[in-house]
Design a protein around this motif. Sequence first.
Motif, PDB file in Angstrom:
ATOM      1  N   LEU A  49      45.960  41.784 103.949  1.00 45.70           N
ATOM      2  CA  LEU A  49      45.760  41.781 102.631  1.00 45.70           C
ATOM      3  C   LEU A  49      46.188  43.151 101.944  1.00 45.70           C
ATOM      4  CD1 LEU A  49      44.540  40.009 100.652  1.00 45.70           C
ATOM      5  CD2 LEU A  49      42.244  40.759 101.110  1.00 45.70           C
ATOM      6  N   GLU A  50      46.147  44.304 102.581  1.00 43.65           N
ATOM      7  CA  GLU A  50      46.475  45.457 101.993  1.00 43.65           C
ATOM      8  C   GLU A  50      47.987  45.649 101.859  1.00 43.65           C
ATOM      9  OE1 GLU A  50      44.729  49.689 102.528  1.00 43.65           O
ATOM     10  OE2 GLU A  50      43.601  48.282 104.035  1.00 43.65           O
ATOM     11  N   HIS A  53      49.058  42.153  98.887  1.00 45.06           N
ATOM     12  CA  HIS A  53      48.188  41.944  97.886  1.00 45.06           C
ATOM     13  C   HIS A  53      49.122  41.701  96.555  1.00 45.06           C
ATOM     14  CE1 HIS A  53      48.294  45.805  96.030  1.00 45.06           C
ATOM     15  NE2 HIS A  53      48.330  46.259  97.385  1.00 45.06           N
ATOM     16  N   LYS A  58      47.658  39.943  89.043  1.00 44.59           N
ATOM     17  CA  LYS A  58      46.495  40.678  88.633  1.00 44.59           C
ATOM     18  C   LYS A  58      45.510  40.164  87.351  1.00 44.59           C
ATOM     19  CE  LYS A  58      46.879  45.181  90.668  1.00 44.59           C
ATOM     20  NZ  LYS A  58      46.945  46.473  90.691  1.00 44.59           N
ATOM     21  N   ALA A  75      37.294  41.144 101.358  1.00 42.98           N
ATOM     22  CA  ALA A  75      38.386  41.051 100.489  1.00 42.98           C
ATOM     23  C   ALA A  75      38.337  41.211  99.277  1.00 42.98           C
ATOM     24  CB  ALA A  75      38.817  39.662 100.966  1.00 42.98           C
ATOM     25  N   LEU A  79      40.299  43.818  96.882  1.00 43.57           N
ATOM     26  CA  LEU A  79      40.882  43.481  95.572  1.00 43.57           C
ATOM     27  C   LEU A  79      40.548  44.136  94.389  1.00 43.57           C
ATOM     28  CD1 LEU A  79      41.858  39.737  96.860  1.00 43.57           C
ATOM     29  CD2 LEU A  79      43.511  41.887  96.686  1.00 43.57           C
ATOM     30  N   TYR A  84      42.257  43.651  90.892  1.00 39.25           N
ATOM     31  CA  TYR A  84      42.148  42.483  90.669  1.00 39.25           C
ATOM     32  C   TYR A  84      41.001  41.902  90.147  1.00 39.25           C
ATOM     33  CZ  TYR A  84      46.546  42.380  93.312  1.00 39.25           C
ATOM     34  OH  TYR A  84      47.793  42.683  93.934  1.00 39.25           O
TER      35      TYR A  84
END
Length: 104
Positions: A49-50, A53, A58, A75, A79, A84
């Motif tokens: 995810l990092e 993303h 957004k 998560a 985020l 997000y």
Amino acid sequence: MKMINEILPDDVKRKLENGEILHIVDVREDEEWESGHIRGAKHLPLGSLEQRHGELGKGQEIIVVCRSGNRSGMACGLLDSLGYHVTNMPGGMMEWNGEIVTGR
């Protein structure tokens, strides 16, 4: 710590059945994803995810899903810290009784 929004699996199912366009991200591992996921979901394993993303928008609300709601909660925290708009689905796929798709 900021509270993360939550939506129950039945509410997600109802929204999908009503034709709403949802942005669902599944953060489970490959084999979990392949064994069954929500149609239209995007697969981004928690560990990636990092790095990945940026593949998410957004400006949209993102519903994050895992097996039980634990990893999706982590998560969501990540985020959210990156700006997000996220909502966790507690209960995860263990409580999902809607349609599932198997394979990649």
